[in-house]
Scaffold this motif. Structure first.
Motif, short mmCIF file in Angstrom:
data_model
loop_
_atom_site.label_atom_id
_atom_site.label_comp_id
_atom_site.label_asym_id
_atom_site.label_seq_id
_atom_site.Cartn_x
_atom_site.Cartn_y
_atom_site.Cartn_z
N TYR A 76 36.41 12.31 -59.07
CA TYR A 76 36.32 12.30 -60.54
C TYR A 76 37.21 11.19 -61.08
N HIS A 77 36.59 10.31 -61.84
CA HIS A 77 37.29 9.19 -62.47
C HIS A 77 36.42 8.70 -63.62
N PRO A 78 36.85 7.71 -64.39
CA PRO A 78 36.07 7.30 -65.57
C PRO A 78 34.65 6.86 -65.28
N TYR A 79 34.35 6.45 -64.04
CA TYR A 79 33.01 5.99 -63.72
C TYR A 79 32.12 7.07 -63.12
N GLY A 90 40.05 1.97 -56.81
CA GLY A 90 40.65 0.72 -57.28
C GLY A 90 39.85 0.02 -58.35
N GLY A 91 38.65 0.51 -58.63
CA GLY A 91 37.79 -0.16 -59.60
C GLY A 91 38.32 -0.18 -61.01
N VAL A 92 39.11 0.84 -61.39
CA VAL A 92 39.59 0.91 -62.77
C VAL A 92 40.74 -0.06 -63.02
N LEU A 93 41.32 -0.62 -61.98
CA LEU A 93 42.55 -1.39 -62.15
C LEU A 93 42.36 -2.66 -62.97
N PRO A 136 46.13 11.30 -56.76
CA PRO A 136 46.02 9.90 -56.38
C PRO A 136 46.80 9.61 -55.10
N LYS A 137 46.30 8.63 -54.34
CA LYS A 137 47.02 8.16 -53.17
C LYS A 137 47.73 6.87 -53.52
N ALA A 138 48.97 6.76 -53.12
CA ALA A 138 49.73 5.51 -53.25
C ALA A 138 50.68 5.46 -52.07
N THR A 139 51.18 4.28 -51.76
CA THR A 139 52.12 4.16 -50.65
C THR A 139 53.45 3.54 -51.07
N SER A 140 53.44 2.60 -52.01
CA SER A 140 54.70 1.97 -52.40
C SER A 140 55.47 2.89 -53.34
N ARG A 141 56.78 2.78 -53.30
CA ARG A 141 57.62 3.59 -54.17
C ARG A 141 57.31 3.32 -55.64
N ASP A 142 57.08 2.05 -56.00
CA ASP A 142 56.79 1.71 -57.39
C ASP A 142 55.50 2.36 -57.87
N ARG A 168 34.48 -1.65 -51.68
CA ARG A 168 35.64 -2.56 -51.67
C ARG A 168 36.82 -1.92 -50.94
N ALA A 169 37.04 -0.63 -51.21
CA ALA A 169 38.15 0.08 -50.56
C ALA A 169 37.93 0.16 -49.06
#
Length: 272
Positions: free
Chosen positions: A160-163, A189-192, A226-232, A267-268
């Motif tokens: 589920y996301h905007p698209y 990553g498409g929304v970025l 969401p999945k992320a890996t960097s601390r930021d 793309r991912a």
């Protein structure tokens, strides 16, 4: 942290998804997330990372009762005995006595859903699982699971996301007090680089990713992983509770497009 509440159960509105996280990267990511304040962690037997997630949980200075920990049954573990055995294995790998949530990962027409649901109910009765749910179930299958289960189905975890339009499922879940857990909330990553999300974000000093996450958690009965890996990036994903989108912005952000969804997914996949 804010919570999505259904059936009297509070679920942290933003959790950590761990799909495709493996090895030491998985351990470090989960440990960092917990340090930043995440209290909802989602994994699956099919991800092959439960042991690494468990190691991070042991390393973290977080009480077990403060965590909401979920895993999912793989496709080959749907028969009654397989559900019981594989869940015990998951508990051992995760280093915990109980799961907050056990889900059926994908529909599997080769195994009667009755057997799977019965085993999951028995795991709740045994105290090894607190809540049960499903993932990637449409309304018909979700309705069937609810009919079969003596234990309330807490959530349906879906893309589920905007698209990706999930309004029919959202309406069904709202009527029946079922949580929608949104995975791939950034459209792979498409929304970025989405111009609408960029424009909305400029108003609040937020990134397109933060706007997309805010759009999800601002909807009643929705949480996201969401999945992320960097601390930021992990920290940024939690910084979505200090602003509120207008009704007009909520509508503008919703841009159903199967083409953009597929493009983001491909793309991912190709980026790994």
């Amino acid at each position: 942290m804010e919570y999505a509440t259904v059936q009297g159960v509070d679920v942290p509105a933003v959790g950590l998804g761990t799909w495709r996280l493996t090895g030491e990267e998985c351990r470090e990511t989960v440990r960092t997330a917990l340090d930043l304040g995440y209290r909802h962690v989602d994994t699956a037997q099919a991800y092959g990372n439960e042991r690494r997630v468990g190691a991070a949980l042991r390393d973290a200075d977080v009480e077990r009762e403060d965590l909401f920990l979920a895993t999912k049954l793989s496709g080959g573990n749907r028969e009654y005995d397989d559900v019981l055995r594989s869940t015990d294995e998951s508990l051992a790998k995760l280093g915990t006595d109980y799961l907050d949530l056990l889900l059926v990962h994908w529909p599997n027409p080769r195994t009667p859903l009755e057997a799977t649901i019965t085993a999951m109910n028995d795991l709740v009765e045994a105290g090894k699982v607190r809540h049960v749910g499903v993932s990637n179930f449409g309304i018909e299958r979700l309705d069937r699971a609810r009919d079969l289960s003596d234990v309330p189905i807490l959530t349906d975890q879906v893309q589920y996301h905007p698209y990706w339009d999930q309004r029919e499922l959202l309406d069904y879940c709202a009527i029946h007090d079922v949580l929608v857990t949104a995975y791939s909330p950034l459209g792979h990553g498409g929304v970025l680089s989405d111009p609408v999300l960029e424009a909305v974000g400029e108003r609040y000093g937020k990134s397109p990713a933060q706007v997309a996450l805010r759009w999800l958690v601002q909807q009643d009965g929705v949480c996201t992983i969401p999945k992320a890996t960097s601390r930021d990036h992990l920290a940024a994903n939690l910084e979505v509770f200090d602003f509120e989108l207008t009704d007009e912005e909520m509508e503008r952000i919703r841009q159903p497009s199967k083409v953009r969804t597929l493009t983001g997914f491909l793309r991912a996949r190709l980026s790994r």
